[in-house]
Motif scaffolding. Structure first.
Motif, PDB file in Angstrom:
ATOM      1  N   SER A  73       0.852  -1.187   0.000  1.00  0.00           N
ATOM      2  CA  SER A  73       0.000   0.000   0.000  1.00  0.00           C
ATOM      3  C   SER A  73       0.888   1.236   0.000  1.00  0.00           C
ATOM      4  CB  SER A  73      -0.930   0.009   1.222  1.00  0.00           C
ATOM      5  OG  SER A  73      -0.192   0.195   2.413  1.00  0.00           O
ATOM      6  N   ASP A  74       0.265   2.410  -0.016  1.00  0.00           N
ATOM      7  CA  ASP A  74       1.024   3.660   0.028  1.00  0.00           C
ATOM      8  C   ASP A  74       1.718   3.868   1.367  1.00  0.00           C
ATOM      9  OD1 ASP A  74      -0.027   4.049  -2.484  1.00  0.00           O
ATOM     10  OD2 ASP A  74      -1.671   5.326  -1.771  1.00  0.00           O
ATOM     11  N   ASP A  92       3.297   1.404   3.040  1.00  0.00           N
ATOM     12  CA  ASP A  92       4.268   0.327   3.250  1.00  0.00           C
ATOM     13  C   ASP A  92       5.626   0.918   3.658  1.00  0.00           C
ATOM     14  OD1 ASP A  92       5.577  -2.049   3.348  1.00  0.00           O
ATOM     15  OD2 ASP A  92       5.431  -2.497   1.207  1.00  0.00           O
ATOM     16  N   ARG A 130      -3.396   9.976   5.750  1.00  0.00           N
ATOM     17  CA  ARG A 130      -4.712   9.321   5.811  1.00  0.00           C
ATOM     18  C   ARG A 130      -5.572   9.867   6.946  1.00  0.00           C
ATOM     19  NH1 ARG A 130      -9.102   7.980   6.420  1.00  0.00           N
ATOM     20  NH2 ARG A 130     -10.107   5.984   5.988  1.00  0.00           N
ATOM     21  N   PRO A 158      -5.541   1.966   4.164  1.00  0.00           N
ATOM     22  CA  PRO A 158      -5.606   2.074   2.695  1.00  0.00           C
ATOM     23  C   PRO A 158      -6.971   2.477   2.153  1.00  0.00           C
ATOM     24  CG  PRO A 158      -4.676  -0.043   3.401  1.00  0.00           C
ATOM     25  CD  PRO A 158      -5.327   0.576   4.589  1.00  0.00           C
ATOM     26  N   THR A 188      -2.186  12.243  -1.961  1.00  0.00           N
ATOM     27  CA  THR A 188      -1.795  11.478  -3.139  1.00  0.00           C
ATOM     28  C   THR A 188      -0.889  10.320  -2.730  1.00  0.00           C
ATOM     29  OG1 THR A 188       0.132  12.893  -3.530  1.00  0.00           O
ATOM     30  CG2 THR A 188      -1.963  13.553  -4.546  1.00  0.00           C
ATOM     31  N   PRO A 189      -0.784   9.272  -3.535  1.00  0.00           N
ATOM     32  CA  PRO A 189       0.114   8.156  -3.192  1.00  0.00           C
ATOM     33  C   PRO A 189       1.564   8.595  -3.012  1.00  0.00           C
ATOM     34  CG  PRO A 189      -1.402   7.501  -4.927  1.00  0.00           C
ATOM     35  CD  PRO A 189      -1.597   8.973  -4.724  1.00  0.00           C
ATOM     36  N   GLU A 190       2.029   9.556  -3.810  1.00  0.00           N
ATOM     37  CA  GLU A 190       3.407  10.016  -3.663  1.00  0.00           C
ATOM     38  C   GLU A 190       3.630  10.687  -2.313  1.00  0.00           C
ATOM     39  OE1 GLU A 190       1.431  10.601  -6.167  1.00  0.00           O
ATOM     40  OE2 GLU A 190       2.300   9.349  -7.757  1.00  0.00           O
ATOM     41  N   GLU A 191       2.682  11.504  -1.889  1.00  0.00           N
ATOM     42  CA  GLU A 191       2.813  12.166  -0.590  1.00  0.00           C
ATOM     43  C   GLU A 191       2.778  11.159   0.557  1.00  0.00           C
ATOM     44  OE1 GLU A 191       0.764  16.503  -1.582  1.00  0.00           O
ATOM     45  OE2 GLU A 191      -0.487  14.823  -0.918  1.00  0.00           O
ATOM     46  N   ARG A 192       1.950  10.156   0.447  1.00  0.00           N
ATOM     47  CA  ARG A 192       1.873   9.152   1.511  1.00  0.00           C
ATOM     48  C   ARG A 192       3.155   8.319   1.583  1.00  0.00           C
ATOM     49  NH1 ARG A 192      -4.409   6.984   0.821  1.00  0.00           N
ATOM     50  NH2 ARG A 192      -5.394   8.827   1.761  1.00  0.00           N
ATOM     51  N   ARG A 193       3.740   8.000   0.452  1.00  0.00           N
ATOM     52  CA  ARG A 193       5.005   7.244   0.471  1.00  0.00           C
ATOM     53  C   ARG A 193       6.116   8.081   1.086  1.00  0.00           C
ATOM     54  NH1 ARG A 193       3.364   6.120  -5.039  1.00  0.00           N
ATOM     55  NH2 ARG A 193       2.312   4.076  -5.141  1.00  0.00           N
TER      56      ARG A 193
END
Length: 313
Positions: free
Chosen positions: A51-52, A54, A83, A120, A133-138
Motif C-alpha cells: 500500500s502507500d 508500506d 490518511r 488504505p 496522493t500516493p506520492e505524498e503518503r510514500r
C-alpha cells in the motif's frame, strides 16, 4: 499505578489485563498505557504492506472512557501519514464518534489491527480523514521512522520488532483480525444503510411529465399496471381489447377504476336469477297496465258513441 486505581472497577480490570497481554511489541503493532494514566495509551502500528503506507511506522494515542469497555475509545494519530489528521480524533466505527457500532468484545488489540486495515481505505470526507496522493503518503511513510514521541519517549526505529519472512501470527492476532473484518463489514453496511435512508427521505414523487416518460420506457405490462398521470381531458379514448373501437365513457370509468384500485378484492358475481325474475315481473306489470288503459279508452269511446246514438233518436 495499581495503588492509584480501584482494582474492583471493571474498566481497571480490563485495562490491566490488556496491558499485560500487549506488554511485548510485535512486528505490526504495540500499545501500552502511560506510566501515570491507565486510561491513556500510546500505540505504534506498521503501515499495511503493498500500500502507500508500506514501510511506515505510525504513532498515536488512545484515550479510553471510564465506562470502557462498554463505551468506545478515542483514537488520535500523532505521526503525519496522509490518511488521518494529526492531533484530531478520527472518525471510525471503532472510535468514540460511533458508539452505536462499538461492541464490548472488541479490545485495544482489535482497534490496532482495525486501524492498519482502515489506512488504505478512502477518507470520503469523514472527520479526521485525509486523501493525500500516493506520492505524498510514500514520502510520509519514509519520514515516519524518524518520529519520536515526547510524551512516552518511544522512537519509531525501535517501537516494533523487525519484519521477518517466516513470522507466524499468534492466536490472539487471528482472533483480532476476524473481529477487525467484522468492523470493516459493519462500517460498509452502516454507510450503505445511511445512503439508502437518506435517498428515501430526500426522494420526491415524480411529476406527471416524469411519470409519462417513465411509463413509455417500461414494458406493456408495467405500463398497464401504472398508467401515466395525464389529465382525462387530454387522454384519447382507449380502444376495446378485441374490436379496436373506442370505449364508452362508462367503460372508460370502469377501466380507470380497475387501474386505480388493483388491490381491492374481487368478489364473484351474484346470481342473476332474482334480477331476471324482477325484470319479467316488471314487463308483465307494464302489459297489464297497458291493457287496462286500453280497456278504459275503449269503454270511453264506446259510451261516447252510444250517447250520440241515443241523442239522434
Amino acid at each position: 499505578m495499581e495503588n492509584k486505581y480501584n482494582l474492583k472497577s471493571p474498566a481497571v480490570k480490563r485495562l490491566m489485563k490488556e496491558a499485560a497481554e500487549l506488554r511485548d511489541p510485535t512486528q505490526h503493532y504495540h500499545a501500552q498505557p502511560l506510566e501515570d494514566n491507565l486510561f491513556e495509551w500510546h500505540f505504534s502500528v506498521r503501515g499495511p504492506p503493498d500500500s502507500d503506507f508500506d514501510g511506515g511506522v505510525y504513532h498515536g494515542r488512545i484515550v479510553l472512557p471510564p465506562e470502557y469497555p462498554m463505551k468506545p475509545p478515542s483514537i488520535i494519530l500523532l505521526t503525519p501519514n496522509g490518511r488521518f489528521e494529526v492531533g484530531k480524533k478520527i472518525c471510525l466505527s471503532i472510535s468514540g464518534h460511533h458508539p452505536e457500532t462499538w461492541q464490548p468484545s472488541w479490545s485495544i488489540r482489535t482497534a490496532l489491527i482495525a486501524i492498519i486495515g482502515f489506512m488504505p481505505t478512502k477518507g470520503e470526507g469523514a472527520i479526521g480523514s485525509l486523501d493525500y496522493t500516493p506520492e505524498e503518503r510514500r514520502a510520509l511513510a519514509k519520514k515516519s521512522q524518524d518520529f519520536s514521541c515526547e510524551a512516552c519517549g518511544c522512537s519509531m526505529h525501535s517501537a516494533l520488532l523487525a519484519l521477518t519472512p517466516n513470522s507466524n501470527p499468534s492466536a490472539e492476532d487471528h482472533k483480532a483480525k476476524e473481529l477487525a473484518q467484522q468492523i470493516n463489514f459493519k462500517a460498509e453496511s452502516s454507510l450503505s444503510r445511511q445512503a439508502s435512508e437518506s435517498g428515501a427521505a430526500e426522494g420526491e414523487p415524480p411529476t406527471p411529465a416524469e411519470g409519462a416518460l417513465a411509463s413509455t420506457s417500461e414494458g406493456p405490462e408495467q405500463a398497464e399496471a401504472s398508467p401515466p398521470t395525464v389529465p382525462e381531458e387530454a387522454r384519447p379514448p382507449p380502444a376495446g381489447p378485441a374490436t379496436g373501437r373506442p370505449l364508452s365513457p362508462r367503460q372508460r370509468r370502469a377501466q380507470q377504476h380497475s387501474h386505480q384500485a388493483p388491490s381491492r378484492p374481487v368478489f364473484a358475481a351474484a346470481p342473476r336469477q332474482p334480477r331476471d325474475a324482477s325484470r319479467v315481473g316488471s314487463v308483465l306489470l307494464i302489459v297489464v297496465l297497458t291493457l287496462a288503459l286500453a280497456a278504459l279508452i275503449f269503454r270511453r269511446v264506446y259510451l261516447a258513441n252510444e250517447y250520440k246514438f241515443d241523442y239522434e233518436l
